[in-house]
Write a protein that holds these residues in place. Sequence first.
Motif, PDB file in Angstrom:
ATOM      1  N   TYR A 216     162.877  -2.483  42.037  1.00  0.00           N
ATOM      2  CA  TYR A 216     162.460  -1.102  41.784  1.00  0.00           C
ATOM      3  C   TYR A 216     162.876  -0.253  42.990  1.00  0.00           C
ATOM      4  O   TYR A 216     162.501  -0.550  44.120  1.00  0.00           O
ATOM      5  CB  TYR A 216     160.944  -1.016  41.580  1.00  0.00           C
ATOM      6  CG  TYR A 216     160.460  -1.722  40.336  1.00  0.00           C
ATOM      7  CD1 TYR A 216     160.231  -1.026  39.154  1.00  0.00           C
ATOM      8  CD2 TYR A 216     160.237  -3.103  40.353  1.00  0.00           C
ATOM      9  CE1 TYR A 216     159.791  -1.686  38.008  1.00  0.00           C
ATOM     10  CE2 TYR A 216     159.798  -3.763  39.216  1.00  0.00           C
ATOM     11  CZ  TYR A 216     159.577  -3.057  38.052  1.00  0.00           C
ATOM     12  OH  TYR A 216     159.150  -3.699  36.927  1.00  0.00           O
ATOM     13  N   TYR A 223     156.597   2.032  42.301  1.00  0.00           N
ATOM     14  CA  TYR A 223     156.556   0.791  41.527  1.00  0.00           C
ATOM     15  C   TYR A 223     155.347   0.778  40.581  1.00  0.00           C
ATOM     16  O   TYR A 223     155.462   0.399  39.402  1.00  0.00           O
ATOM     17  CB  TYR A 223     156.495  -0.407  42.477  1.00  0.00           C
ATOM     18  CG  TYR A 223     155.964  -1.672  41.858  1.00  0.00           C
ATOM     19  CD1 TYR A 223     156.770  -2.497  41.080  1.00  0.00           C
ATOM     20  CD2 TYR A 223     154.630  -2.043  42.049  1.00  0.00           C
ATOM     21  CE1 TYR A 223     156.272  -3.659  40.506  1.00  0.00           C
ATOM     22  CE2 TYR A 223     154.126  -3.208  41.477  1.00  0.00           C
ATOM     23  CZ  TYR A 223     154.936  -4.000  40.714  1.00  0.00           C
ATOM     24  OH  TYR A 223     154.440  -5.141  40.136  1.00  0.00           O
ATOM     25  N   GLN A 226     155.952   2.957  37.610  1.00  0.00           N
ATOM     26  CA  GLN A 226     156.922   2.354  36.701  1.00  0.00           C
ATOM     27  C   GLN A 226     156.303   1.205  35.910  1.00  0.00           C
ATOM     28  O   GLN A 226     156.551   1.048  34.710  1.00  0.00           O
ATOM     29  CB  GLN A 226     158.132   1.839  37.483  1.00  0.00           C
ATOM     30  CG  GLN A 226     159.008   2.934  38.079  1.00  0.00           C
ATOM     31  CD  GLN A 226     159.591   3.842  37.000  1.00  0.00           C
ATOM     32  OE1 GLN A 226     159.283   5.025  36.946  1.00  0.00           O
ATOM     33  NE2 GLN A 226     160.406   3.284  36.131  1.00  0.00           N
ATOM     34  N   GLU A 230     155.933   0.664  31.890  1.00  0.00           N
ATOM     35  CA  GLU A 230     156.375  -0.563  31.213  1.00  0.00           C
ATOM     36  C   GLU A 230     155.235  -1.194  30.426  1.00  0.00           C
ATOM     37  O   GLU A 230     155.431  -1.641  29.291  1.00  0.00           O
ATOM     38  CB  GLU A 230     156.916  -1.551  32.247  1.00  0.00           C
ATOM     39  CG  GLU A 230     158.232  -1.147  32.877  1.00  0.00           C
ATOM     40  CD  GLU A 230     158.664  -2.112  33.965  1.00  0.00           C
ATOM     41  OE1 GLU A 230     158.097  -3.225  34.029  1.00  0.00           O
ATOM     42  OE2 GLU A 230     159.566  -1.759  34.748  1.00  0.00           O
TER      43      GLU A 230
END
Length: 529
Positions: A216, A223, A226, A230
Amino acid sequence: MLILQNISYSHPNKSLLFDNFNLKVNINEKIALIGNNGSGKSTLLKLISKEFQPLHGQIIVNSKPYLIPQIFGQFNHLTIKKALNVENKLYALEEILNGNISEENYSCLNDDWTIEDRCIDALKHWQLNDLDLSQKMETLSGGQKTKVFLAGISIHQPELVLLDEPSNHLDLAGRELLYNYIQSTTSTLIIVSHDRKLLNLIDKVAELNKSRITIYGGNFDFYTKQKQIENNALNQDLLSKEKALRKAKEKERETMERQQKLDNRGRGKQEKSGVARIMMNTLRNNAENSTSKLKDVHTEKIVGIKTELQELRSALPDIDRMKIGFDNSSLHKGKILFKADGINYKFNSNQLWKDNLSFQITSGQRLELKGINGSGKTTLIKIIIGKLKPMTGSVYQQENESVYIDQDYSLIENELKVYEQAQRYNFSRLQEHEIKIRLSRFLFSQNDWEKSCYILSGGEKMRLILCCLTISNKSPDIIILDEPTNNLDIQNIEILTSAINEYQGTLIVVSHDETFLDQIKINQSIQLS
């Protein structure tokens, strides 16, 4: 530059950890390596440093890596200079300065005439002015041991530095020195850490998960965002796939009911029309074959959806399955368990504490021991549990059951396997399957039961200790935690916090993790100086 090509590695018990693993780190790059306990972060650093050897694959590195390990107990019998691998050079320098100008001494020193000055300057920078290089590592606190190895960076000046939980044990001043180093150094860094402040100083995060690595391009906050995106997408896929499975099952049921009605109606017409028995059997067999084929088609589709669903669920983060379930201590709250009257301890004829200590510990108290690295927190713990006697003053100790979880996880016997270690705490004679259920609850699967405790990560050892406490089925009167969050990933810190908040007995904690201390509701402290 560092390149790992198709690396495979198995634990001594033959369980595969990495299979065709690949990683590339460029010169001057700084990478934070994160992942759940047991995912192989420490093992990966040991492979890079050549402490471990891979089964297959190639590790290409331009310079000799310098590793700061997570646990230091294996160095306790060594002097500081031996642990830092400078003993021979310092001896050669001393011999040359004393007139012994042998070829052996010159070869050993290898023109490193500043080695002694670098050692002195490095120890001073890391607030270790009072230490002697001939001092044994076992005389140092956990924070001092960490600082010794951090000082080794300045001494050896490596191009590639591997740091395994480097902020563990460090006091606040030590952490600031570490943060400054990370920001200012031009060395290539690979850092394993759960320290969120440290992780936000690094612009690339590598997540190790199921022997795969995902990069990342941002700090830890990036992170986290993200991963949330996800996980949200993963949950949507799960909902969609679960809906598809329900529809497939409903479609199968409706189709089979319709087919059965058609078959029954066909048989009725055939009987009325007087079809011969042999022909009836042939038609019945054809109908049954047709129904079976139809069922197979639907079954295949449902199995396919279930497989996809299982793969999606396995990609989800581990859920919180660890529950301690402590019973209440039998001691009533407020009972005096330990009382100190003017106590002190000495090292090399020097008093450890500036002022003699007088205090008492009562049942149900939540107490923090505070002080900089080397202020004697671990020594005081050993006096409280009766392993050391003060050299000045007196103590009163009420008989009690205490559990001391130290920085080196000494409650774990490294020569045992995971199941054998759990069995050592089976005082209430639980059946084998009950012990294995509790191990599974603490994320030790069937593949882990025969693992040697020696190869467990620090976080796995902490989880195994907590599991053993549940198996013992008896709440201790006192739990003492010496830097308990040091080797836990962020998820397991939350689990430990929840477990400690269930506990009603006496709690004594040494920790520099301010968030953790706040969450476990510490209400009193002893300041050491």
